[in-house]
Design a protein around this motif. Sequence first.
Motif, PDB file in Angstrom:
ATOM      1  N   ASP A  46       0.853  -1.187   0.000  1.00  0.00           N
ATOM      2  CA  ASP A  46       0.000   0.000   0.000  1.00  0.00           C
ATOM      3  C   ASP A  46       0.890   1.237   0.000  1.00  0.00           C
ATOM      4  OD1 ASP A  46      -1.613  -2.141   0.660  1.00  0.00           O
ATOM      5  OD2 ASP A  46      -2.984  -0.921   1.837  1.00  0.00           O
ATOM      6  N   ALA A  47       0.425   2.303  -0.634  1.00  0.00           N
ATOM      7  CA  ALA A  47       1.268   3.491  -0.815  1.00  0.00           C
ATOM      8  C   ALA A  47       1.881   3.957   0.505  1.00  0.00           C
ATOM      9  CB  ALA A  47       0.459   4.600  -1.469  1.00  0.00           C
ATOM     10  N   ASN A  56      12.222  -5.523  -3.205  1.00  0.00           N
ATOM     11  CA  ASN A  56      11.324  -6.115  -4.186  1.00  0.00           C
ATOM     12  C   ASN A  56       9.910  -6.077  -3.601  1.00  0.00           C
ATOM     13  OD1 ASN A  56       9.927  -7.733  -5.984  1.00  0.00           O
ATOM     14  ND2 ASN A  56      10.744  -9.646  -5.152  1.00  0.00           N
ATOM     15  N   THR A  57       9.117  -5.100  -4.036  1.00  0.00           N
ATOM     16  CA  THR A  57       7.773  -4.950  -3.500  1.00  0.00           C
ATOM     17  C   THR A  57       6.768  -5.714  -4.359  1.00  0.00           C
ATOM     18  OG1 THR A  57       8.379  -2.767  -2.705  1.00  0.00           O
ATOM     19  CG2 THR A  57       6.032  -3.280  -2.806  1.00  0.00           C
ATOM     20  N   VAL A  58       6.040  -6.614  -3.720  1.00  0.00           N
ATOM     21  CA  VAL A  58       4.995  -7.370  -4.413  1.00  0.00           C
ATOM     22  C   VAL A  58       3.704  -7.141  -3.631  1.00  0.00           C
ATOM     23  CG1 VAL A  58       4.211  -9.677  -5.044  1.00  0.00           C
ATOM     24  CG2 VAL A  58       6.623  -9.101  -5.223  1.00  0.00           C
ATOM     25  N   ASP A  59       2.603  -6.945  -4.334  1.00  0.00           N
ATOM     26  CA  ASP A  59       1.373  -6.622  -3.602  1.00  0.00           C
ATOM     27  C   ASP A  59       1.036  -7.736  -2.615  1.00  0.00           C
ATOM     28  OD1 ASP A  59      -1.218  -8.208  -4.707  1.00  0.00           O
ATOM     29  OD2 ASP A  59       0.283  -7.959  -6.272  1.00  0.00           O
ATOM     30  N   HIS A  60       0.448  -7.328  -1.506  1.00  0.00           N
ATOM     31  CA  HIS A  60       0.275  -8.168  -0.325  1.00  0.00           C
ATOM     32  C   HIS A  60      -0.390  -9.506  -0.657  1.00  0.00           C
ATOM     33  CE1 HIS A  60      -0.942  -9.149   3.819  1.00  0.00           C
ATOM     34  NE2 HIS A  60       0.070  -8.377   4.151  1.00  0.00           N
ATOM     35  N   ASN A  61      -1.441  -9.463  -1.466  1.00  0.00           N
ATOM     36  CA  ASN A  61      -2.185 -10.691  -1.741  1.00  0.00           C
ATOM     37  C   ASN A  61      -1.399 -11.643  -2.630  1.00  0.00           C
ATOM     38  OD1 ASN A  61      -4.443  -9.800  -0.252  1.00  0.00           O
ATOM     39  ND2 ASN A  61      -5.019  -8.492  -1.959  1.00  0.00           N
ATOM     40  N   THR A  62      -0.764 -11.112  -3.673  1.00  0.00           N
ATOM     41  CA  THR A  62       0.024 -11.957  -4.566  1.00  0.00           C
ATOM     42  C   THR A  62       1.203 -12.557  -3.816  1.00  0.00           C
ATOM     43  OG1 THR A  62      -0.575 -10.513  -6.393  1.00  0.00           O
ATOM     44  CG2 THR A  62       1.233 -12.033  -6.772  1.00  0.00           C
ATOM     45  N   GLN A 116       1.931 -16.510  -3.521  1.00  0.00           N
ATOM     46  CA  GLN A 116       3.141 -17.053  -4.138  1.00  0.00           C
ATOM     47  C   GLN A 116       4.136 -17.589  -3.123  1.00  0.00           C
ATOM     48  OE1 GLN A 116       4.688 -13.773  -6.443  1.00  0.00           O
ATOM     49  NE2 GLN A 116       4.032 -14.727  -8.342  1.00  0.00           N
ATOM     50  N   ASN A 149       6.141 -20.911  -3.662  1.00  0.00           N
ATOM     51  CA  ASN A 149       7.052 -20.816  -4.801  1.00  0.00           C
ATOM     52  C   ASN A 149       8.223 -19.920  -4.471  1.00  0.00           C
ATOM     53  OD1 ASN A 149       5.220 -22.228  -6.183  1.00  0.00           O
ATOM     54  ND2 ASN A 149       4.489 -20.552  -7.460  1.00  0.00           N
ATOM     55  N   TYR A 150       7.876 -18.798  -3.887  1.00  0.00           N
ATOM     56  CA  TYR A 150       8.864 -17.745  -3.631  1.00  0.00           C
ATOM     57  C   TYR A 150       9.966 -18.251  -2.717  1.00  0.00           C
ATOM     58  CZ  TYR A 150      10.587 -13.372  -1.535  1.00  0.00           C
ATOM     59  OH  TYR A 150      11.357 -12.363  -1.056  1.00  0.00           O
ATOM     60  N   PRO A 202      14.363 -16.665  -3.213  1.00  0.00           N
ATOM     61  CA  PRO A 202      13.772 -15.563  -2.451  1.00  0.00           C
ATOM     62  C   PRO A 202      14.796 -14.460  -2.154  1.00  0.00           C
ATOM     63  CG  PRO A 202      14.234 -17.406  -1.004  1.00  0.00           C
ATOM     64  CD  PRO A 202      14.538 -17.869  -2.393  1.00  0.00           C
ATOM     65  N   ASP A 203      14.272 -13.340  -1.677  1.00  0.00           N
ATOM     66  CA  ASP A 203      15.157 -12.277  -1.217  1.00  0.00           C
ATOM     67  C   ASP A 203      15.724 -12.680   0.147  1.00  0.00           C
ATOM     68  OD1 ASP A 203      14.570 -10.272  -3.375  1.00  0.00           O
ATOM     69  OD2 ASP A 203      12.546 -10.651  -2.635  1.00  0.00           O
ATOM     70  N   TYR A 230       8.001 -24.572 -13.853  1.00  0.00           N
ATOM     71  CA  TYR A 230       8.518 -23.717 -12.781  1.00  0.00           C
ATOM     72  C   TYR A 230       9.847 -24.257 -12.253  1.00  0.00           C
ATOM     73  CZ  TYR A 230       8.819 -21.738  -8.118  1.00  0.00           C
ATOM     74  OH  TYR A 230       9.270 -21.131  -6.987  1.00  0.00           O
ATOM     75  N   TYR A 267      14.129 -18.227 -14.405  1.00  0.00           N
ATOM     76  CA  TYR A 267      13.041 -17.781 -13.523  1.00  0.00           C
ATOM     77  C   TYR A 267      13.162 -16.285 -13.232  1.00  0.00           C
ATOM     78  CZ  TYR A 267      10.400 -17.446  -9.132  1.00  0.00           C
ATOM     79  OH  TYR A 267       9.524 -17.086  -8.145  1.00  0.00           O
ATOM     80  N   LYS A 287       9.041 -13.318  -9.578  1.00  0.00           N
ATOM     81  CA  LYS A 287       8.931 -13.024  -8.156  1.00  0.00           C
ATOM     82  C   LYS A 287       9.112 -11.529  -7.897  1.00  0.00           C
ATOM     83  CE  LYS A 287      13.581 -12.762  -6.677  1.00  0.00           C
ATOM     84  NZ  LYS A 287      14.696 -13.051  -5.844  1.00  0.00           N
ATOM     85  N   GLY A 318       8.326  -7.766  -8.073  1.00  0.00           N
ATOM     86  CA  GLY A 318       7.149  -6.947  -8.320  1.00  0.00           C
ATOM     87  C   GLY A 318       7.341  -5.975  -9.462  1.00  0.00           C
ATOM     88  N   ARG A 361       6.882  -7.286 -13.379  1.00  0.00           N
ATOM     89  CA  ARG A 361       5.652  -7.869 -13.886  1.00  0.00           C
ATOM     90  C   ARG A 361       4.972  -6.956 -14.901  1.00  0.00           C
ATOM     91  NH1 ARG A 361       2.267  -9.787  -8.861  1.00  0.00           N
ATOM     92  NH2 ARG A 361       2.691  -7.670  -8.191  1.00  0.00           N
ATOM     93  N   ASN A 405      -2.913  -5.944  -9.587  1.00  0.00           N
ATOM     94  CA  ASN A 405      -3.098  -6.357  -8.201  1.00  0.00           C
ATOM     95  C   ASN A 405      -2.511  -5.355  -7.221  1.00  0.00           C
ATOM     96  OD1 ASN A 405      -4.572  -8.627  -8.251  1.00  0.00           O
ATOM     97  ND2 ASN A 405      -2.866 -10.055  -8.159  1.00  0.00           N
ATOM     98  N   ASN A 406      -1.523  -4.572  -7.690  1.00  0.00           N
ATOM     99  CA  ASN A 406      -0.912  -3.575  -6.811  1.00  0.00           C
ATOM    100  C   ASN A 406      -1.946  -2.578  -6.298  1.00  0.00           C
ATOM    101  OD1 ASN A 406       1.542  -4.649  -7.119  1.00  0.00           O
ATOM    102  ND2 ASN A 406       2.302  -3.134  -8.562  1.00  0.00           N
ATOM    103  N   GLN A 466      -4.798  -3.236  -5.230  1.00  0.00           N
ATOM    104  CA  GLN A 466      -5.531  -3.800  -4.100  1.00  0.00           C
ATOM    105  C   GLN A 466      -4.681  -3.682  -2.858  1.00  0.00           C
ATOM    106  OE1 GLN A 466      -6.877  -7.769  -4.580  1.00  0.00           O
ATOM    107  NE2 GLN A 466      -8.764  -7.113  -5.526  1.00  0.00           N
ATOM    108  N   GLY A 467      -5.220  -3.074  -1.847  1.00  0.00           N
ATOM    109  CA  GLY A 467      -4.453  -2.899  -0.627  1.00  0.00           C
ATOM    110  C   GLY A 467      -4.439  -4.156   0.217  1.00  0.00           C
ATOM    111  N   THR A 468      -3.666  -4.111   1.288  1.00  0.00           N
ATOM    112  CA  THR A 468      -3.586  -5.233   2.210  1.00  0.00           C
ATOM    113  C   THR A 468      -4.963  -5.541   2.781  1.00  0.00           C
ATOM    114  OG1 THR A 468      -1.386  -4.513   2.792  1.00  0.00           O
ATOM    115  CG2 THR A 468      -2.467  -6.043   4.288  1.00  0.00           C
TER     116      THR A 468
END
Lengths: 461, 302
Positions: free
Chosen positions: A72-73, A97-103, A107, A110-111, A116-117, B142, B161, B244, B246, B249, B256-257, B259-261
């Motif tokens: 989130d911003a 590496n910012t990925v939206d919370h739900n994704t 993931q 897999n991640y 991973p980081d 994968y 990957y 992986k 962000g 992509r 999807n970004n 959409q908030g938490t």
Amino acid sequence: MDSQVTRREVLKKGLIGAAGLTVLPSVIAACSTSSATTAPTAAAATQAPAATPTPNANILTGKLTLGNNHSDASDLKGVNAINDAFKALTTLAVTTNTVDHNTFQDQINNYLGATPDDVFFWFSGYRMRFFADKGLATAIDDTWAKVSSNFTAGFANAVVGNDKKVYGIPVDYYPWCVFYRKTLFADKKYTIPATWDDLITLCKKMQTDGLTPIAFSDKDGWPAMGTFDILNLRMNGYDFHVGLMTGAQKWTDPKVTAVFQKWATLIPFYTHGYAGLTWQQACDTLVRKTAGLFFLGLFMTGEVATVDATASADIDFFPFPFMGNSFDAEQALDAPIDIAMISAKSPNLAADLVNAKAYMEFWAKGSTQLLMYQANNGFIPTASDADTTKFDVLTQKAVQIVSKAQKITQFLDRDTRPDFAGANAMQSFLLNFLNAPTQDLAKLQASIQAFWDALPVYAGN
Amino acid sequence: MSVTVMAGQRTAHNVARRRLSRGALYVFLTVLALIFLWPLLYAAYTSLRPYGEVVANPNGFFSTPATLNLNNYFFVWNGGNYPQFYLNTALITIPAVILTLWISSMVAFTISRFNWGFNMLVLMIFTAGNLLPPQVIIVPLYRLYNLIPVPAPLSDNGLMYDQIIGLILIHTTFQTGFCSFVLSNYMKTLSKELVEAAMIDGAGVFTIYARVIMPLVRPALAALGTLLFVWIYNDFFWSVMLFKSGDKRPITAALNNLQGTFFTDPTVVAAGSLMAAIPTIVLYLILQRYFISGLTLGSAKG
């Protein structure tokens, strides 16, 4: 014929627009190549473990990558502020590496299993232990030894794995409480219910006043879990609840029946059509004063602020009413804790481990967590040395309630195994109950227990 | 005389009837178009409204507006980091389309111009691969992507990957079968004499491919290019599974970004979705002639 001509004109205009579009990417490309070339992280693996600690400074060399799900911003702003502060202290720039919370959550398997980081944000409780058991997280007992004095026992317990090693640093949390609008309560001369009977009396009064007594929603699947948790904690106590979550207790237990029966008496006071409402829609009814009470996590203040900033100061909350039994003393509640962890399979980890641990140590400071809190006051600091004078009124109240709690749980979907909490498991069982509260509960409980028994054996727990 | 009067009456009658049916047709088509456009128009309307106002109104998203502005679009463009994601999409889609057309045109050329016994079998294998749903192979794929080494300039982690090159290749792989099928059918419609004449003039195989066949299949390439662009642009599955990072992509996954938490602003999501849809809509308007011909391409053998 005429239509043909106009279509051509449309096409011509479209072509001009398309010409503009084809130019645009090259312009963007020109701007961003520089940032793209700074991104690669593989180089670190070939470098010698660079972070030989210098005697008198915090200076760190080498690299550090962070998997950030605070997308989130406002949250991202907080993470960036912390990384800036970390850089100011150590000269080390964190590659985020910012990925939206739900994704990120979808993931995670897999991640963590791939590349991973070094450091990533995750949840405490079962979800942390699950990946620790799979060998996908690095234990940080040495780091924890340096910072453990800064955390209360409740937080410390939340980061211990099944092997008794520590796998994370608690960075923030939020409690689940009952929210209401102060002005509505003042206007209607309502009082805060301390016991279950008070609550029922209040709900009936609200109903006669034309209000929806309790705003409720369950389209998202998880909000109902909060109510189950608190009822079970209030009626059967912490030990039984945790036993139920980990399989030591049976779902067919009459104690669970009692929870469902109690819950059924609350349902007539819920928002009509709650199964189709999102929590945001339920929250909006509280803001508009068409509903009187709302049981949710403290993060709901974010929605209030967006919908009607003037209502924010008018929001207040109290802990879920007590049942008048021996478990009242526990003052237990759900207060999910977010943590920072170190992955195990990061390709650069061997070189970055010193940096990663320094970063974890940095997150254990109250001053660091306060930066996050200042960006989004939904992130209440966990560190004991956080300057509480900088907290707003609601946060101070939340801290007070949580510090009084003898027992803290994480939330149903964080306290039990993921395949039991999912959409086809507990979420649908609870929706099933909510749709027909008067159904044959024994049958429902038997099907829950059967589902649990059918799950593949998992060594941890 | 009475006959001419009758005829006149009949034509007048016919004209009136035709007008009526024409009118009914227009009404029917307009209603149908509105039904089709409704979700899009509704999203456009929602995207112009501030969330606070929508929520404050008891009718919510069905209310009439007090404010309409483009703030959500500005928010998405700046806060959602859209320029970066448009660029990512371009970096994946454009090379993938070119690569697919190039490879499949060579396959099609070989299959349609030379007979080495198992042409049909090769074509069938290519097409059969196309029938495989991508979800079936995601787990092995994968794992493979995490094992295949890729040298530095193409990959920043030494693997397939999480790399743009990985996405380009998987799109190319999945689209080549269909394109080879279509292009070979199209090439079979070209007259054999052209190739024979070129051969007599001393042209080699590559010269025939590059200078005789390729110019002739340009309409087919344009049609396929349009279809491919839309398909690859709209991909969500691969980009979620095989990235992986962000910031790598493409725009479809980056939606999807928005959409908030906990908190999601539907007006912003509407604006973001429309912006993500704009390139395909624009491309369709420009190239719709090819798009339609693409749908029937290779369906009839000459």
